[in-house]
Design a protein around this motif. Sequence first.
Motif, PDB file in Angstrom:
ATOM      1  N   ILE A  75       0.836  -1.206   0.000  1.00  0.00           N
ATOM      2  CA  ILE A  75       0.000   0.000   0.000  1.00  0.00           C
ATOM      3  C   ILE A  75       0.869   1.254   0.000  1.00  0.00           C
ATOM      4  O   ILE A  75       0.597   2.209  -0.733  1.00  0.00           O
ATOM      5  CB  ILE A  75      -0.979  -0.028   1.183  1.00  0.00           C
ATOM      6  CG1 ILE A  75      -2.014  -1.138   0.946  1.00  0.00           C
ATOM      7  CG2 ILE A  75      -1.661   1.325   1.377  1.00  0.00           C
ATOM      8  CD1 ILE A  75      -2.918  -1.408   2.111  1.00  0.00           C
ATOM      9  N   GLU A  76       1.941   1.247   0.778  1.00  0.00           N
ATOM     10  CA  GLU A  76       2.862   2.386   0.767  1.00  0.00           C
ATOM     11  C   GLU A  76       3.496   2.545  -0.610  1.00  0.00           C
ATOM     12  O   GLU A  76       3.700   3.663  -1.085  1.00  0.00           O
ATOM     13  CB  GLU A  76       3.945   2.199   1.830  1.00  0.00           C
ATOM     14  CG  GLU A  76       3.450   2.389   3.243  1.00  0.00           C
ATOM     15  CD  GLU A  76       4.497   2.016   4.280  1.00  0.00           C
ATOM     16  OE1 GLU A  76       5.650   1.682   3.897  1.00  0.00           O
ATOM     17  OE2 GLU A  76       4.172   2.051   5.470  1.00  0.00           O
ATOM     18  N   GLY A  77       3.804   1.424  -1.258  1.00  0.00           N
ATOM     19  CA  GLY A  77       4.377   1.488  -2.602  1.00  0.00           C
ATOM     20  C   GLY A  77       3.428   2.099  -3.611  1.00  0.00           C
ATOM     21  O   GLY A  77       3.848   2.812  -4.524  1.00  0.00           O
ATOM     22  N   ILE A  78       2.138   1.822  -3.460  1.00  0.00           N
ATOM     23  CA  ILE A  78       1.149   2.427  -4.361  1.00  0.00           C
ATOM     24  C   ILE A  78       1.130   3.939  -4.155  1.00  0.00           C
ATOM     25  O   ILE A  78       1.092   4.703  -5.125  1.00  0.00           O
ATOM     26  CB  ILE A  78      -0.243   1.811  -4.135  1.00  0.00           C
ATOM     27  CG1 ILE A  78      -0.267   0.396  -4.688  1.00  0.00           C
ATOM     28  CG2 ILE A  78      -1.331   2.663  -4.776  1.00  0.00           C
ATOM     29  CD1 ILE A  78      -1.519  -0.374  -4.388  1.00  0.00           C
ATOM     30  N   HIS A  79       1.192   4.378  -2.913  1.00  0.00           N
ATOM     31  CA  HIS A  79       1.203   5.818  -2.624  1.00  0.00           C
ATOM     32  C   HIS A  79       2.463   6.481  -3.168  1.00  0.00           C
ATOM     33  O   HIS A  79       2.418   7.612  -3.631  1.00  0.00           O
ATOM     34  CB  HIS A  79       1.084   6.081  -1.125  1.00  0.00           C
ATOM     35  CG  HIS A  79      -0.275   5.777  -0.573  1.00  0.00           C
ATOM     36  ND1 HIS A  79      -1.385   6.522  -0.883  1.00  0.00           N
ATOM     37  CD2 HIS A  79      -0.694   4.803   0.264  1.00  0.00           C
ATOM     38  CE1 HIS A  79      -2.438   6.026  -0.268  1.00  0.00           C
ATOM     39  NE2 HIS A  79      -2.046   4.971   0.439  1.00  0.00           N
ATOM     40  N   GLN A  80       3.599   5.769  -3.120  1.00  0.00           N
ATOM     41  CA  GLN A  80       4.864   6.333  -3.583  1.00  0.00           C
ATOM     42  C   GLN A  80       5.066   6.158  -5.082  1.00  0.00           C
ATOM     43  O   GLN A  80       5.948   6.771  -5.666  1.00  0.00           O
ATOM     44  CB  GLN A  80       6.029   5.693  -2.834  1.00  0.00           C
ATOM     45  CG  GLN A  80       6.012   5.990  -1.355  1.00  0.00           C
ATOM     46  CD  GLN A  80       7.025   5.154  -0.584  1.00  0.00           C
ATOM     47  OE1 GLN A  80       7.729   4.324  -1.155  1.00  0.00           O
ATOM     48  NE2 GLN A  80       7.091   5.368   0.715  1.00  0.00           N
ATOM     49  N   GLY A  81       4.294   5.292  -5.694  1.00  0.00           N
ATOM     50  CA  GLY A  81       4.404   5.086  -7.134  1.00  0.00           C
ATOM     51  C   GLY A  81       5.324   3.954  -7.539  1.00  0.00           C
ATOM     52  O   GLY A  81       5.509   3.692  -8.721  1.00  0.00           O
ATOM     53  N   ILE A  82       5.942   3.269  -6.590  1.00  0.00           N
ATOM     54  CA  ILE A  82       6.811   2.133  -6.903  1.00  0.00           C
ATOM     55  C   ILE A  82       6.683   1.095  -5.794  1.00  0.00           C
ATOM     56  O   ILE A  82       6.758   1.424  -4.616  1.00  0.00           O
ATOM     57  CB  ILE A  82       8.281   2.561  -7.081  1.00  0.00           C
ATOM     58  CG1 ILE A  82       9.120   1.376  -7.513  1.00  0.00           C
ATOM     59  CG2 ILE A  82       8.825   3.206  -5.832  1.00  0.00           C
ATOM     60  CD1 ILE A  82      10.471   1.755  -8.041  1.00  0.00           C
ATOM     61  N   VAL A  83       6.443  -0.135  -6.188  1.00  0.00           N
ATOM     62  CA  VAL A  83       6.287  -1.229  -5.228  1.00  0.00           C
ATOM     63  C   VAL A  83       7.461  -2.175  -5.381  1.00  0.00           C
ATOM     64  O   VAL A  83       7.711  -2.697  -6.465  1.00  0.00           O
ATOM     65  CB  VAL A  83       4.957  -1.989  -5.470  1.00  0.00           C
ATOM     66  CG1 VAL A  83       4.825  -3.136  -4.494  1.00  0.00           C
ATOM     67  CG2 VAL A  83       3.783  -1.046  -5.361  1.00  0.00           C
ATOM     68  N   GLN A  84       8.189  -2.351  -4.308  1.00  0.00           N
ATOM     69  CA  GLN A  84       9.318  -3.271  -4.312  1.00  0.00           C
ATOM     70  C   GLN A  84       8.822  -4.681  -3.982  1.00  0.00           C
ATOM     71  O   GLN A  84       8.128  -4.869  -2.991  1.00  0.00           O
ATOM     72  CB  GLN A  84      10.362  -2.845  -3.262  1.00  0.00           C
ATOM     73  CG  GLN A  84      11.013  -1.517  -3.555  1.00  0.00           C
ATOM     74  CD  GLN A  84      11.861  -1.561  -4.807  1.00  0.00           C
ATOM     75  OE1 GLN A  84      12.444  -2.574  -5.154  1.00  0.00           O
ATOM     76  NE2 GLN A  84      11.901  -0.447  -5.507  1.00  0.00           N
ATOM     77  N   PRO A  85       9.172  -5.653  -4.796  1.00  0.00           N
ATOM     78  CA  PRO A  85       8.740  -7.023  -4.493  1.00  0.00           C
ATOM     79  C   PRO A  85       9.480  -7.564  -3.273  1.00  0.00           C
ATOM     80  O   PRO A  85      10.630  -7.191  -3.031  1.00  0.00           O
ATOM     81  CB  PRO A  85       9.122  -7.799  -5.753  1.00  0.00           C
ATOM     82  CG  PRO A  85      10.223  -7.012  -6.372  1.00  0.00           C
ATOM     83  CD  PRO A  85       9.956  -5.575  -6.020  1.00  0.00           C
ATOM     84  N   PRO A  86       8.824  -8.419  -2.498  1.00  0.00           N
ATOM     85  CA  PRO A  86       9.479  -8.997  -1.316  1.00  0.00           C
ATOM     86  C   PRO A  86      10.421 -10.131  -1.733  1.00  0.00           C
ATOM     87  O   PRO A  86      10.126 -11.322  -1.551  1.00  0.00           O
ATOM     88  CB  PRO A  86       8.302  -9.500  -0.479  1.00  0.00           C
ATOM     89  CG  PRO A  86       7.252  -9.823  -1.485  1.00  0.00           C
ATOM     90  CD  PRO A  86       7.427  -8.830  -2.590  1.00  0.00           C
ATOM     91  N   ALA A  87      11.568  -9.766  -2.301  1.00  0.00           N
ATOM     92  CA  ALA A  87      12.483 -10.756  -2.872  1.00  0.00           C
ATOM     93  C   ALA A  87      12.978 -11.757  -1.833  1.00  0.00           C
ATOM     94  O   ALA A  87      13.059 -12.959  -2.108  1.00  0.00           O
ATOM     95  CB  ALA A  87      13.663 -10.046  -3.533  1.00  0.00           C
ATOM     96  N   ALA A  88      13.304 -11.297  -0.636  1.00  0.00           N
ATOM     97  CA  ALA A  88      13.818 -12.209   0.389  1.00  0.00           C
ATOM     98  C   ALA A  88      12.744 -13.212   0.806  1.00  0.00           C
ATOM     99  O   ALA A  88      13.031 -14.401   0.990  1.00  0.00           O
ATOM    100  CB  ALA A  88      14.296 -11.410   1.599  1.00  0.00           C
ATOM    101  N   THR A  89      11.510 -12.756   0.920  1.00  0.00           N
ATOM    102  CA  THR A  89      10.418 -13.645   1.307  1.00  0.00           C
ATOM    103  C   THR A  89      10.171 -14.700   0.241  1.00  0.00           C
ATOM    104  O   THR A  89      10.005 -15.885   0.542  1.00  0.00           O
ATOM    105  CB  THR A  89       9.133 -12.832   1.546  1.00  0.00           C
ATOM    106  OG1 THR A  89       9.402 -11.825   2.505  1.00  0.00           O
ATOM    107  CG2 THR A  89       8.009 -13.704   2.027  1.00  0.00           C
ATOM    108  N   VAL A  90      10.157 -14.269  -1.011  1.00  0.00           N
ATOM    109  CA  VAL A  90       9.913 -15.208  -2.109  1.00  0.00           C
ATOM    110  C   VAL A  90      11.069 -16.201  -2.220  1.00  0.00           C
ATOM    111  O   VAL A  90      10.854 -17.402  -2.444  1.00  0.00           O
ATOM    112  CB  VAL A  90       9.692 -14.440  -3.430  1.00  0.00           C
ATOM    113  CG1 VAL A  90       9.608 -15.387  -4.606  1.00  0.00           C
ATOM    114  CG2 VAL A  90       8.434 -13.596  -3.331  1.00  0.00           C
TER     115      VAL A  90
END
Length: 115
Positions: A75-90
């Motif tokens: 949700i914060e990424g949508i507000h900022q215009g860029i969403v970082q994928p959760p690479a470590a989790t994946v």
Amino acid sequence: MTTDSTRPSHDDPGLQPERTDLAWNRTMLSMMASAGVFLRWLPQHGWFAGCLIATATITTVAIGLGRKRRLQRAIEGIHQGIVQPPAATVTALAASVITLSLLGICAILFNSLAV
């Protein structure tokens, strides 16, 4: 209709963060189902099946504990215009699934060799 003020909001008409959260829920459900299948292996494989159950359970708990944080970041990424994928989790989830798969294959192979 009242809105939950503690739940973060966004302006994404496609509800991408919620869909992603539902996908993680399905992943948790799949891991719990895997642990259930491994429960059936306990009488035959003993402690080895216990390791499989523990790995699936730990993965399920880890996914569950990170759900709120991942949703908030999306949700914060949508507000900022860029969403970082959760690479470590994946990456951790992929490692867990590969480990479970390899251990499951070993259990089947070693059981067929012992017969």
